[in-house]
Scaffold this motif. Structure first.
Motif, PDB file in Angstrom:
ATOM      1  N   ILE A  25      46.977 -35.331 -32.229  1.00 30.51           N
ATOM      2  CA  ILE A  25      47.200 -33.913 -31.326  1.00 30.51           C
ATOM      3  C   ILE A  25      46.168 -32.943 -31.351  1.00 30.51           C
ATOM      4  O   ILE A  25      45.378 -33.064 -30.749  1.00 30.51           O
ATOM      5  N   PHE A  83      34.475 -40.716 -32.325  1.00 34.01           N
ATOM      6  CA  PHE A  83      35.128 -38.951 -31.825  1.00 34.01           C
ATOM      7  C   PHE A  83      33.804 -38.652 -30.702  1.00 34.01           C
ATOM      8  O   PHE A  83      32.521 -38.364 -30.797  1.00 34.01           O
ATOM      9  N   TYR A 102      37.170 -33.468 -27.861  1.00 32.76           N
ATOM     10  CA  TYR A 102      37.824 -34.052 -27.151  1.00 32.76           C
ATOM     11  C   TYR A 102      38.333 -35.059 -26.766  1.00 32.76           C
ATOM     12  O   TYR A 102      40.073 -35.117 -26.519  1.00 32.76           O
ATOM     13  N   SER A 103      38.156 -36.237 -28.438  1.00 34.74           N
ATOM     14  CA  SER A 103      38.949 -37.337 -28.688  1.00 34.74           C
ATOM     15  C   SER A 103      38.506 -37.262 -29.707  1.00 34.74           C
ATOM     16  O   SER A 103      37.334 -37.196 -30.405  1.00 34.74           O
ATOM     17  N   GLY A 105      39.435 -41.954 -32.109  1.00 41.72           N
ATOM     18  CA  GLY A 105      40.395 -42.767 -32.428  1.00 41.72           C
ATOM     19  C   GLY A 105      39.389 -43.976 -32.767  1.00 41.72           C
ATOM     20  O   GLY A 105      38.673 -43.555 -33.064  1.00 41.72           O
ATOM     21  N   TYR A 124      31.747 -46.018 -24.850  1.00 41.54           N
ATOM     22  CA  TYR A 124      32.542 -45.249 -24.989  1.00 41.54           C
ATOM     23  C   TYR A 124      33.152 -45.053 -24.018  1.00 41.54           C
ATOM     24  O   TYR A 124      32.761 -44.951 -22.603  1.00 41.54           O
ATOM     25  N   ALA A 126      36.524 -43.075 -21.091  1.00 42.18           N
ATOM     26  CA  ALA A 126      37.816 -41.972 -21.244  1.00 42.18           C
ATOM     27  C   ALA A 126      38.667 -42.721 -19.980  1.00 42.18           C
ATOM     28  O   ALA A 126      37.995 -42.773 -19.138  1.00 42.18           O
TER      29      ALA A 126
END
Length: 130
Positions: A25, A83, A102-103, A105, A124, A126
């Motif tokens: 995070i 990402f 933003y992200s 993983g 992708y 979200a």
């Protein structure tokens, strides 16, 4: 991530090394000690730039990329995930630390070993978690 009443810089999609699953995070574009961006300084390399994400309409709590984002691989290695970076200073330049992470993983299908001349197509999504 997308809208008609405002302009979003990016978002841009980049690739992570095999340690993508270790994203946490507190990671930022300037500080993500457990994973690396691949593409330039870290293998495998791919033809620049990071990919610009276009979006489909939101549905069932998800926002998915539309079209394809294909990375043309130019050296051997392992890609573990992706990402997404956006906001005012975001850049599509590989290894840029500008913008807001933003992200990050791992790929839902696991790590991908790639060879020179391979193409890697990424989508992708979200989603809202309840």
């Amino acid at each position: 991530l997308a809208g008609a009443a405002y302009t979003v810089v990016g978002p841009f999609l980049g690739l992570c090394n095999a340690a993508a699953a270790t994203a946490v995070i507190g990671d930022t574009m300037a500080s993500h000690a457990t994973w690396l961006e691949v593409g330039s300084a870290n293998a495998p390399a791919y033809t620049a730039p990071r990919k610009t994400v276009a979006w489909s309409a939101a549905a069932s709590g998800n926002k998915a990329s539309s079209g394809t984002m294909t990375f043309n691989i130019t050296s051997n290695g392992t890609v573990g995930g992706a990402f997404l970076v956006y906001f005012t200073s975001a850049a599509n330049t590989i290894d840029s630390t500008a913008g807001t992470l933003y992200s990050a993983g791992a790929f839902s299908g696991g790590k991908k070993s790639v060879l020179t001349s391979d193409s890697l197509t990424v989508t992708y999504t979200a989603g809202l978690y309840t």
